[in-house]
Design a protein around this motif. Sequence first.
Motif, mmCIF file in Angstrom:
data_model
loop_
_atom_site.group_PDB
_atom_site.id
_atom_site.type_symbol
_atom_site.label_atom_id
_atom_site.label_comp_id
_atom_site.label_asym_id
_atom_site.label_seq_id
_atom_site.Cartn_x
_atom_site.Cartn_y
_atom_site.Cartn_z
ATOM 1 N N TYR A 270 0.864 -1.188 0.000
ATOM 2 C CA TYR A 270 0.000 0.000 0.000
ATOM 3 C C TYR A 270 0.894 1.229 0.000
ATOM 4 O O TYR A 270 1.737 1.382 0.889
ATOM 5 N N ASN A 272 1.753 5.388 -0.059
ATOM 6 C CA ASN A 272 1.220 6.662 0.435
ATOM 7 C C ASN A 272 0.668 7.497 -0.709
ATOM 8 O O ASN A 272 -0.294 8.237 -0.555
ATOM 9 N N TYR A 410 9.235 -11.046 1.684
ATOM 10 C CA TYR A 410 8.283 -9.955 1.936
ATOM 11 C C TYR A 410 8.612 -9.166 3.193
ATOM 12 O O TYR A 410 8.261 -7.994 3.300
ATOM 13 N N LYS A 411 9.287 -9.801 4.117
ATOM 14 C CA LYS A 411 9.746 -9.054 5.301
ATOM 15 C C LYS A 411 10.760 -7.994 4.840
ATOM 16 O O LYS A 411 10.684 -6.831 5.240
ATOM 17 N N GLY A 414 9.054 -5.344 2.835
ATOM 18 C CA GLY A 414 8.277 -4.530 3.771
ATOM 19 C C GLY A 414 9.163 -3.549 4.521
ATOM 20 O O GLY A 414 8.798 -2.377 4.703
ATOM 21 N N GLU A 415 10.318 -4.011 4.934
ATOM 22 C CA GLU A 415 11.239 -3.111 5.641
ATOM 23 C C GLU A 415 11.750 -2.017 4.709
ATOM 24 O O GLU A 415 11.905 -0.863 5.114
ATOM 25 N N GLY A 418 9.295 0.635 4.410
ATOM 26 C CA GLY A 418 9.328 1.477 5.609
ATOM 27 C C GLY A 418 10.501 2.444 5.587
ATOM 28 O O GLY A 418 10.350 3.635 5.881
ATOM 29 N N ILE A 419 11.671 1.962 5.230
ATOM 30 C CA ILE A 419 12.860 2.823 5.182
ATOM 31 C C ILE A 419 12.656 3.934 4.153
ATOM 32 O O ILE A 419 12.976 5.098 4.400
ATOM 33 N N ALA A 420 12.113 3.556 3.007
ATOM 34 C CA ALA A 420 11.901 4.543 1.944
ATOM 35 C C ALA A 420 10.737 5.481 2.261
ATOM 36 O O ALA A 420 10.598 6.537 1.648
ATOM 37 N N GLY A 421 9.920 5.089 3.228
ATOM 38 C CA GLY A 421 8.776 5.920 3.608
ATOM 39 C C GLY A 421 7.713 5.991 2.527
ATOM 40 O O GLY A 421 6.998 6.988 2.417
ATOM 41 N N GLY A 423 5.279 3.493 2.008
ATOM 42 C CA GLY A 423 4.049 2.783 2.328
ATOM 43 C C GLY A 423 4.341 1.570 3.193
ATOM 44 O O GLY A 423 5.381 1.492 3.845
ATOM 45 N N ARG A 424 3.417 0.619 3.182
ATOM 46 C CA ARG A 424 3.587 -0.573 4.023
ATOM 47 C C ARG A 424 3.200 -1.834 3.244
ATOM 48 O O ARG A 424 2.384 -1.770 2.322
ATOM 49 N N VAL A 425 3.748 -2.946 3.696
ATOM 50 C CA VAL A 425 3.486 -4.238 3.069
ATOM 51 C C VAL A 425 2.696 -5.122 4.015
ATOM 52 O O VAL A 425 2.970 -5.150 5.225
ATOM 53 N N ARG A 426 1.706 -5.791 3.492
ATOM 54 C CA ARG A 426 0.948 -6.767 4.284
ATOM 55 C C ARG A 426 1.029 -8.128 3.611
ATOM 56 O O ARG A 426 0.699 -8.288 2.441
ATOM 57 N N MET A 427 1.521 -9.103 4.383
ATOM 58 C CA MET A 427 1.606 -10.468 3.849
ATOM 59 C C MET A 427 0.242 -11.142 3.898
ATOM 60 O O MET A 427 -0.580 -10.823 4.755
#
Lengths: 515, 128
Positions: A270, A272, A410-411, A414-415, A418-421, A423-427
């Motif tokens: 997802y 931003n 995916y971990k 997902g990280e 987050g670092i790039a700012g 969005g977020r990942v959902r498994m």
Amino acid sequence: MHIDARNLDNGALIEGDICIVGAGVVGISIALDWINTPYKVILLEGGGFEYEDKVQELYAGKTTGQPYYPLKSARLHYFGGTSGHWGGMCTPLDPIDFEKRDWVPNSGWPINKNILDPFYARAQKKVEVGPYEYGLEYWQQHTKDLNPLPFEKEVVWNKMFQYSPPTRFGQRYKSDIVNAPNVHLYTFANCIDIRANDSLSSVTELTVSNFSGKKQQVRAKYFIMACCAIQNARMLLASNSQASKGLGNDNDLVGRYFMEHLEIKSAEIYLNHADPLNLYKLYPPKVRAELSITAEKQKEFRVLNGTASLMPLEIAKTREPNIETWNKKDPREAMKNLEESHKISRVDKLIMRLTKDIYKAFELSTRIEQEPNPDCRVSLDAEKDQLGVPRAKLHWQLSPLDKYSMRTLYKLIGEQAGIAGIGRVRMMDYLHDETDISWPKSTGGGWHHMGTTRMSEDPKTGVVDASCKVHGISNLYMAGSSCFPTGGSANPTLTAIALSLRLSDQVRDKLKNNI
Amino acid sequence: MDRRTFLQISAVSAAAISLPMVYCKPKTNDLLEFPGTLSSICDEKTIRDIGQAYLQKFPGENKSSRLQKLLLEGQESKGNADDADAVAAVLEKKIKEDFRTSQTIILKGWVLSLTEARQCALFSLTRA
């Protein structure tokens, strides 16, 4: 030259310098390479030029273990072979795929990527794609708007794919093969037995047959089996009149280490801010990228090689998992479903144009190699096909490393999000619990059959040597993905062709030098 | 999450995030329990579920005061603890640092920083 084997006399003898068994992508690629040489090439195809259900039925077989597609529909049995339902994605294996990885049991090729590079370049032409260039930077210079997600290059890289039209080998190369004076294509010539000399050190002849009930013998200096991973193993195992375990199977390796690429919906990202992410689009004009974990991180986290592809979530939701769409016994239906699942419909395009927010959420779908596993195997069934050859039986078995690797992929992505700012990942649910090693019903493969006659310099760990020659048999070669010791994350067609062109050169050198 | 929900959330989150921060100058506690990025992509129920999953995993943190303390760790040196802008900056920095150092946790499938997982936990306690 084309000969319909149904019109030959029973007991007729076919002779040539080399005999290629199977006129699919690999067999045709090799045969093309021999046109206008001084050698007589025998190219055997079990089917005709068009699909025939009775012929296709020869590929039917049982499956056990992890649910798999009907074997009858996973490969196509006529001139051109499985290129008839090929998606066309091309990319080479990565250097790490050839390495012995201490965290991947039974990994390691006896050759490295540098050795295959010149053959990859030749294979590119056979499948009608662009130059042998798979660096993002190269394609960014030639195509607009190929902007990667802003992830750390040390962790996630963009693995590039080129798209073949896709080349349907049966249509594209029929006239080249049929008009080649030194290539003798025999249709309806199904190999049903391989005979060797008394010491089993070289193959003397093959027996071919069809539904007419007649049989012919084929003799050549060299024999190249190019029937796909399942059928290559089946033919060696079924040729057991002289060696009870089958030819080339002294060490009980033939049929073992069958591998697929796990292809399964795995996560969602997802964002931003909406972004069409053109670099990752399915079926752009020439290329696309998938997200892949760097070799360094694969080593650090001790995971298998895999990629994540992206598709707008709203479009992806309308796609059924491969295991459902391709799960038809009639391959024509499976083909239709495959084409549908790859197509971006007009409605999809409309949604994408009108709904900007569709580019805020993407499905992440995995393609990942599976751990080479001796218990994941092809063996012979008690039931025989209509030509009297025991049917193939596939036991598909996945491992905890396969699941751990997918979750880790995916971990890490997902990280990075987050670092790039961004969005977020959902498994997806089946990846939530790290102790759960089960697989969901949606688990499927990519119709990528690999392994079964794996390559190794040691006959105790491989069926063929680095040149794809069967250990202990001087003139019998296995061509294609059956020789892969590991699968990497690349669709196997390009590598199968490259490896076979290398084999082809080596056989030609032997013929030239009269070895 | 279905498409309708996603679109609703996108619209709602734009208001929920940017307006309070820019115009209302929320209190520190509001910021603490409001995971910025996550709030912009999922609904309150999802955030609450994530928070409850976190508390199940770490029952020792099942108190608002404890979570607030953990979330504000490192804030003192940055200036006034009541300064919402300062708190927001610290939280953002902590979240990025969490991701950079793999201080991450997977809850309900979401790959989250430990800090934002605690924010979800606080949210689930205060907005039950």
